[in-house]
Design a protein around this motif. Structure first.
Motif, PDB file in Angstrom:
ATOM      1  N   SER A 156    -149.749 156.300 -11.572  1.00 57.79           N
ATOM      2  CA  SER A 156    -149.373 157.558 -12.216  1.00 57.79           C
ATOM      3  C   SER A 156    -149.579 157.581 -13.724  1.00 57.79           C
ATOM      4  O   SER A 156    -149.721 158.646 -14.314  1.00 57.79           O
ATOM      5  CB  SER A 156    -147.903 157.853 -11.912  1.00 57.79           C
ATOM      6  N   HIS A 157    -149.601 156.401 -14.358  1.00 56.45           N
ATOM      7  CA  HIS A 157    -149.553 156.442 -15.829  1.00 56.45           C
ATOM      8  C   HIS A 157    -150.135 155.171 -16.459  1.00 56.45           C
ATOM      9  O   HIS A 157    -149.409 154.354 -17.003  1.00 56.45           O
ATOM     10  CB  HIS A 157    -148.090 156.635 -16.258  1.00 56.45           C
ATOM     11  N   PRO A 158    -151.465 155.041 -16.401  1.00 53.57           N
ATOM     12  CA  PRO A 158    -152.106 153.856 -17.008  1.00 53.57           C
ATOM     13  C   PRO A 158    -152.371 154.083 -18.497  1.00 53.57           C
ATOM     14  O   PRO A 158    -153.507 154.196 -18.940  1.00 53.57           O
ATOM     15  CB  PRO A 158    -153.412 153.752 -16.213  1.00 53.57           C
ATOM     16  N   GLU A 159    -151.309 154.107 -19.298  1.00 51.45           N
ATOM     17  CA  GLU A 159    -151.408 154.613 -20.681  1.00 51.45           C
ATOM     18  C   GLU A 159    -151.876 153.573 -21.695  1.00 51.45           C
ATOM     19  O   GLU A 159    -152.589 153.893 -22.634  1.00 51.45           O
ATOM     20  CB  GLU A 159    -150.039 155.156 -21.100  1.00 51.45           C
ATOM     21  N   TYR A 160    -151.468 152.311 -21.519  1.00 54.90           N
ATOM     22  CA  TYR A 160    -151.668 151.304 -22.577  1.00 54.90           C
ATOM     23  C   TYR A 160    -152.746 150.303 -22.186  1.00 54.90           C
ATOM     24  O   TYR A 160    -152.669 149.690 -21.120  1.00 54.90           O
ATOM     25  CB  TYR A 160    -150.341 150.580 -22.851  1.00 54.90           C
ATOM     26  N   GLY A 220    -151.692 160.747 -15.429  1.00 54.66           N
ATOM     27  CA  GLY A 220    -151.839 161.543 -16.641  1.00 54.66           C
ATOM     28  C   GLY A 220    -151.608 160.692 -17.869  1.00 54.66           C
ATOM     29  O   GLY A 220    -151.018 159.608 -17.773  1.00 54.66           O
ATOM     30  N   ASN A 221    -152.089 161.185 -19.015  1.00 53.59           N
ATOM     31  CA  ASN A 221    -151.931 160.487 -20.302  1.00 53.59           C
ATOM     32  C   ASN A 221    -152.376 159.023 -20.180  1.00 53.59           C
ATOM     33  O   ASN A 221    -151.746 158.117 -20.704  1.00 53.59           O
ATOM     34  CB  ASN A 221    -150.477 160.595 -20.788  1.00 53.59           C
ATOM     35  N   GLY A 222    -153.485 158.825 -19.480  1.00 57.46           N
ATOM     36  CA  GLY A 222    -154.004 157.469 -19.317  1.00 57.46           C
ATOM     37  C   GLY A 222    -154.902 157.055 -20.476  1.00 57.46           C
ATOM     38  O   GLY A 222    -155.409 157.899 -21.218  1.00 57.46           O
ATOM     39  N   LEU A 278    -138.555 159.740 -11.168  1.00 54.89           N
ATOM     40  CA  LEU A 278    -139.049 158.365 -11.324  1.00 54.89           C
ATOM     41  C   LEU A 278    -140.250 158.313 -12.257  1.00 54.89           C
ATOM     42  O   LEU A 278    -141.046 159.251 -12.332  1.00 54.89           O
ATOM     43  CB  LEU A 278    -139.483 157.795  -9.972  1.00 54.89           C
ATOM     44  N   ARG A 279    -140.405 157.159 -12.909  1.00 59.59           N
ATOM     45  CA  ARG A 279    -141.633 156.887 -13.647  1.00 59.59           C
ATOM     46  C   ARG A 279    -142.005 155.412 -13.449  1.00 59.59           C
ATOM     47  O   ARG A 279    -141.184 154.591 -13.064  1.00 59.59           O
ATOM     48  CB  ARG A 279    -141.459 157.181 -15.144  1.00 59.59           C
ATOM     49  N   HIS A 280    -143.259 155.122 -13.732  1.00 59.48           N
ATOM     50  CA  HIS A 280    -143.740 153.735 -13.776  1.00 59.48           C
ATOM     51  C   HIS A 280    -143.568 153.019 -12.429  1.00 59.48           C
ATOM     52  O   HIS A 280    -143.989 153.555 -11.427  1.00 59.48           O
ATOM     53  CB  HIS A 280    -143.093 152.994 -14.945  1.00 59.48           C
ATOM     54  N   PHE A 291    -145.510 167.379 -16.587  1.00 60.00           N
ATOM     55  CA  PHE A 291    -144.983 166.404 -17.532  1.00 60.00           C
ATOM     56  C   PHE A 291    -146.022 165.998 -18.582  1.00 60.00           C
ATOM     57  O   PHE A 291    -145.874 166.293 -19.760  1.00 60.00           O
ATOM     58  CB  PHE A 291    -144.451 165.199 -16.783  1.00 60.00           C
ATOM     59  N   GLU A 292    -147.086 165.309 -18.167  1.00 50.59           N
ATOM     60  CA  GLU A 292    -148.157 164.971 -19.096  1.00 50.59           C
ATOM     61  C   GLU A 292    -149.483 165.286 -18.415  1.00 50.59           C
ATOM     62  O   GLU A 292    -149.720 164.859 -17.281  1.00 50.59           O
ATOM     63  CB  GLU A 292    -148.067 163.507 -19.528  1.00 50.59           C
ATOM     64  N   LEU A 293    -150.288 166.070 -19.111  1.00 48.17           N
ATOM     65  CA  LEU A 293    -151.482 166.659 -18.503  1.00 48.17           C
ATOM     66  C   LEU A 293    -152.734 166.274 -19.289  1.00 48.17           C
ATOM     67  O   LEU A 293    -152.706 166.170 -20.513  1.00 48.17           O
ATOM     68  CB  LEU A 293    -151.363 168.190 -18.497  1.00 48.17           C
ATOM     69  N   THR A 309    -140.472 150.065 -26.930  1.00 44.09           N
ATOM     70  CA  THR A 309    -141.294 150.548 -28.038  1.00 44.09           C
ATOM     71  C   THR A 309    -141.266 152.073 -28.138  1.00 44.09           C
ATOM     72  O   THR A 309    -141.996 152.644 -28.934  1.00 44.09           O
ATOM     73  CB  THR A 309    -142.747 150.079 -27.915  1.00 44.09           C
ATOM     74  N   TYR A 310    -140.433 152.706 -27.318  1.00 45.87           N
ATOM     75  CA  TYR A 310    -140.160 154.145 -27.473  1.00 45.87           C
ATOM     76  C   TYR A 310    -138.857 154.376 -28.227  1.00 45.87           C
ATOM     77  O   TYR A 310    -138.444 155.509 -28.413  1.00 45.87           O
ATOM     78  CB  TYR A 310    -140.122 154.837 -26.112  1.00 45.87           C
ATOM     79  N   ASN A 311    -138.236 153.283 -28.653  1.00 46.22           N
ATOM     80  CA  ASN A 311    -136.954 153.368 -29.354  1.00 46.22           C
ATOM     81  C   ASN A 311    -137.091 152.842 -30.777  1.00 46.22           C
ATOM     82  O   ASN A 311    -138.141 152.319 -31.168  1.00 46.22           O
ATOM     83  CB  ASN A 311    -135.893 152.555 -28.601  1.00 46.22           C
ATOM     84  N   ILE A 327    -144.355 148.041 -22.006  1.00 47.45           N
ATOM     85  CA  ILE A 327    -144.255 148.808 -23.251  1.00 47.45           C
ATOM     86  C   ILE A 327    -143.075 149.792 -23.177  1.00 47.45           C
ATOM     87  O   ILE A 327    -142.401 150.056 -24.158  1.00 47.45           O
ATOM     88  CB  ILE A 327    -145.586 149.548 -23.521  1.00 47.45           C
ATOM     89  N   TYR A 328    -142.833 150.335 -21.986  1.00 47.12           N
ATOM     90  CA  TYR A 328    -141.686 151.222 -21.750  1.00 47.12           C
ATOM     91  C   TYR A 328    -140.425 150.438 -21.411  1.00 47.12           C
ATOM     92  O   TYR A 328    -139.392 151.040 -21.117  1.00 47.12           O
ATOM     93  CB  TYR A 328    -141.976 152.163 -20.582  1.00 47.12           C
ATOM     94  N   GLY A 329    -140.490 149.136 -21.396  1.00 42.53           N
ATOM     95  CA  GLY A 329    -139.396 148.297 -20.903  1.00 42.53           C
ATOM     96  C   GLY A 329    -138.083 148.570 -21.617  1.00 42.53           C
ATOM     97  O   GLY A 329    -137.984 148.432 -22.826  1.00 42.53           O
TER      98      GLY A 329
END
Ligand SMILES: [Fe+2]
Length: 716
Positions: A477-481, A505-507, A431-433, A615-617, A394-396, A357-359
């Protein structure tokens, strides 16, 4: 053109599965491939550095280089040509809602075809006016269209007089315009194409030309072809088969077809008036397809080598490292154990849906200066901000300023790479993801704790069975979707005695859909509410792929707190603070978590944001599903002034829904609780948490505390 880059057809597999690798290499020489296991993907010299272990395998070898092209831009094409040439006159028409007119730098140079057949096209010209093209001639309406207004447009040809006429009529608002030229002897034949037209071949020697060009930007509804007597030749009804890529012709010849590169369906049409919000309830109001010149789904590169996962290859994160002429790329994939045959007590859930999704997220804050750090650290060199032509995330936004709602891994994803820096600012690794989740894998390696990997895909496909055998399941770190299936599986695991660790965070925030037929295609509707990269249009909140109400899981009645006890509460810059241990953590039922931890302040260091909480809490909230017996054992504090409360909590300028001060809501809660079935849950609620784990070789208070939890979870 990036000199050497590739992707694989699936991001994960089990022994016996075959993964196909697709590479584009401009070199004359062959490229080499070699298999590595990825332990650390963080190039920061202040941390463990990149750690990769070569694994001799059948993939190792050299392969011929070749350039593989890709062709963004969506369109529809009939499967067959018109059954016969129409020489007595014709009419091409459609309803359109244009979203991009005369924008500098448009990929299409301004020409956008609405409906074409052979060398005849109903289109928008470079000045934003409706036009018709036939052979070498062009007819143009007297004045340009307005953006985001519905028009009925047509191109008519009268064979007797030779009059080729273009016209636009407003449907809701806008204005009429017409134009006519004389062009004797036209006839219509060939393959009907919607939202694009055939390209003249061979623009430059050496190019691999796209067969299709002049992509349309905006919505098209009800394209039709008539003959001169007004008889229907073809009429494509986009209200049929919305979850598919099929287009249905209701005309006499059944010229059905396909949509290419995933234009967006379930879009409001000219007749939509707000009476219905879901396409399943009133498909006749959802007859529009939104095309974009930069839509992309699958690059369709040829396979250069394939790799059958051997039975004895341990579960883990792996890389196909390719090299040629001083260039290199590393294509990650994840090896899962055979279903039902775990090789460890711990299962790491890798958030591949979130990665995709962040690709290729081209970040708004990107700056050239980041490349200095990339060079110093020998980090991953390619950036989606520099190469948006590979398709963004999908962030653009698309070039027409509509949000990108489709994602896929069937193309190179620069950010799913070891050493990819999400930011080049700050004192930390940035770093992320995928590379950020390497901090967890590095720490497990430091601690000598065995683990298996399961990705979102296995969790979606196999459900609870994918994780049932494990003593403990942990996120990164980020299981959001998530899909309903992945959430169901985690809930089933937790409620049937499994021990669950949420180290991010923001999972569990957004609901996504998987396409039933187009593998790897994900859909996100950024519906009402939430921290959003863009906002879906009114009436377009339902996923086309599965018909579900898209957007936040909270608005679907499943807040993140109901999964892991915590949910999104605040977001700030890529900076981090620390947790402070709370008095409740001294109780006998939770004191063991802090055994060997003397500090009251924990996590005031780290490779992500420089701290454990940032960052995201996420915070606990019993109204949203945090269990009554959850104990908040630590809480973060002292976040910087730019950290904001999430909008879904805001009611008025002086009041939020939890009725605490905004300052109080900007925090991460660290919680522990037991489930009625005897399972245990430990959640940290911060994206930067895992960045502390391998710090100082794993000798630190976050590592100690997390190790206490994990070792007990694995024993019990
Ligand atoms: Fe996120």
């Amino acid at each position: 053109m990036i000199p050497l880059i590739g992707y694989c057809d699936r991001l994960s597999g089990r022994p016996g599965d075959t993964i196909e690798f697709k590479v584009s290499s401009i070199a004359a020489a062959s490229f080499t491939a070699r298999l590595y296991r990825s332990i650390s993907a963080d190039p920061n010299p202040a941390g463990p550095g990149i750690i990769e272990r070569a694994v001799p395998s059948a993939m190792d070898g050299s392969y011929p280089s070749r350039i593989q092209a890709f062709h963004p831009g969506s369109y529809g094409t009939a499967d067959d040509d018109l059954p016969q040439t129409i020489s007595g006159g014709f009419r091409l028409s459609a309803m359109i809602w244009p979203t991009l007119l005369r924008k500098p730098g448009m990929v299409t140079n301004g020409t956008q075809a609405i409906l074409s057949c052979g060398d005849i096209a109903l289109m928008i010209d470079g000045n934003g006016a409706i036009a018709g093209q036939a052979g070498g001639k062009q007819v143009t309406a007297s004045e340009p269209l307005h953006l985001r207004a519905w028009y009925r447009v047509s191109l008519s040809y009268d064979a007797d007089s030779g009059a080729l006429t273009v016209s636009q009529e407003p449907i809701t608002h806008g204005h009429e315009a017409h134009g006519t030229i004389i062009a004797p002897g036209l006839s219509l034949f060939g393959r009907p194409i919607i939202g694009a037209k055939k390209n003249v071949p061979g623009p430059r020697p050496g190019d691999i030309p796209a067969a299709i060009g002049a992509h349309f930007n905006g919505k098209i509804e009800g394209p039709t072809i008539h003959d001169s007597a007004g008889n229907l030749v073809a009429a494509w009804d986009f209200t049929q088969g919305i979850p598919t890529t099929k287009i249905v012709d209701t005309g006499p010849h059944g010229l059905h077809g396909q949509l290419i590169n995933l234009p967006t369906r379930a879009m409001t049409g000219a007749a939509w008036n707000g009476d219905e919000m879901c396409f399943r309830h009133a498909p006749e109001r959802y007859g529009a397809v939104h095309f974009h010149e930069d839509d992309i789904y699958d690059f369709h590169w040829e396979t250069d080598f394939s790799f059958r996962i051997p039975d004895d290859l341990p579960s883990g994160a792996y890389l196909a490292r390719i090299q040629c002429d001083g260039h290199e790329d590393a294509i990650p994939f994840f090896v899962c154990p055979p279903l039902g045959k775990p090789s460890a007590k711990l299962c790491v859930l890798v958030s591949t849906f979130t990665y995709v999704i962040y690709g290729n997220y081209a970040r708004p804050g990107y700056h050239e200066s980041w490349h200095q750090r990339v060079a110093e650290w020998d980090a991953y060199p390619w950036s989606p901000s520099v190469h948006p032509e590979y398709g963004c995330s999908t962030y653009n936004f698309h070039s027409d300023d509509s949000g990108i709602c489709h994602a896929s891994h069937k193309r190179p994803l620069f950010n799913v790479r070891p050493g990819f820096l999400t930011t080049g600012l700050g004192e930390d690794s940035g770093l992320r993801h995928f590379p950020a989740d390497g901090h967890l894998l590095t720490w497990l390696d430091q601690q000598g704790i065995d683990y298996d990997i399961i990705t979102d895909q296995e969790l979606h496909d196999d459900g609870y069975a994918a994780i049932a055998p494990y003593k403990t399941l942990t996120t990164g770190s980020h299981p959001e979707y998530h899909t309903a299936q992945t959430l169901d599986a985690i809930e089933a695991y937790r409620d049937q005695g499994g021990n669950f660790m949420y180290l991010g965070g923001n999972g569990f925030y957004w609901r996504i859909a998987l396409h039933a037929h187009e593998t790897g295609a994900l859909e996100i509707r950024r519906g009402e509410g939430g921290i959003r990269a863009w906002a879906a249009e009114p009436g377009e909140y339902f996923n086309a792929f599965d018909g579900a109400y898209g957007g936040m899981w909270r608005r679907n009645g499943r807040p993140p707190q109901s999964i892991a006890g915590l949910g999104f509460t605040a977001q700030g810059n890529f900076t981090a603070s620390y947790y402070r241990r709370l008095p409740a953590s001294i109780g006998a039922d939770v004191a063991w978590i802090f055994e060997g931890v003397e500090d009251e302040v924990i996590g005031d260091f780290g490779l992500s944001g420089g701290g454990a909480a940032g960052f995201e809490l996420d915070r606990a909230d019993k109204r949203l599903g945090t269990p009554e017996n959850a104990v908040i054992i630590a809480r973060s504090e002292n976040h910087d002034a730019e950290t904001i409360m999430v909008p879904e909590e805001m009611l008025t300028h002086i009041m939020n829904r939890p009725l605490e001060t905004t300052k109080e809501l900007i925090r991460a809660d660290m919680i522990y609780y037991q489930t009625p079935s005897g399972g245990q849950v430990f959640s940290t609620g911060s994206i930067t948490y895992c960045g502390c784990l391998p710090w100082n070789g794993g000798d630190n208070n976050i590592s100690k505390l997390t190790g206490n939890v994990l070792r007990r979870f694995l024993e019990e």
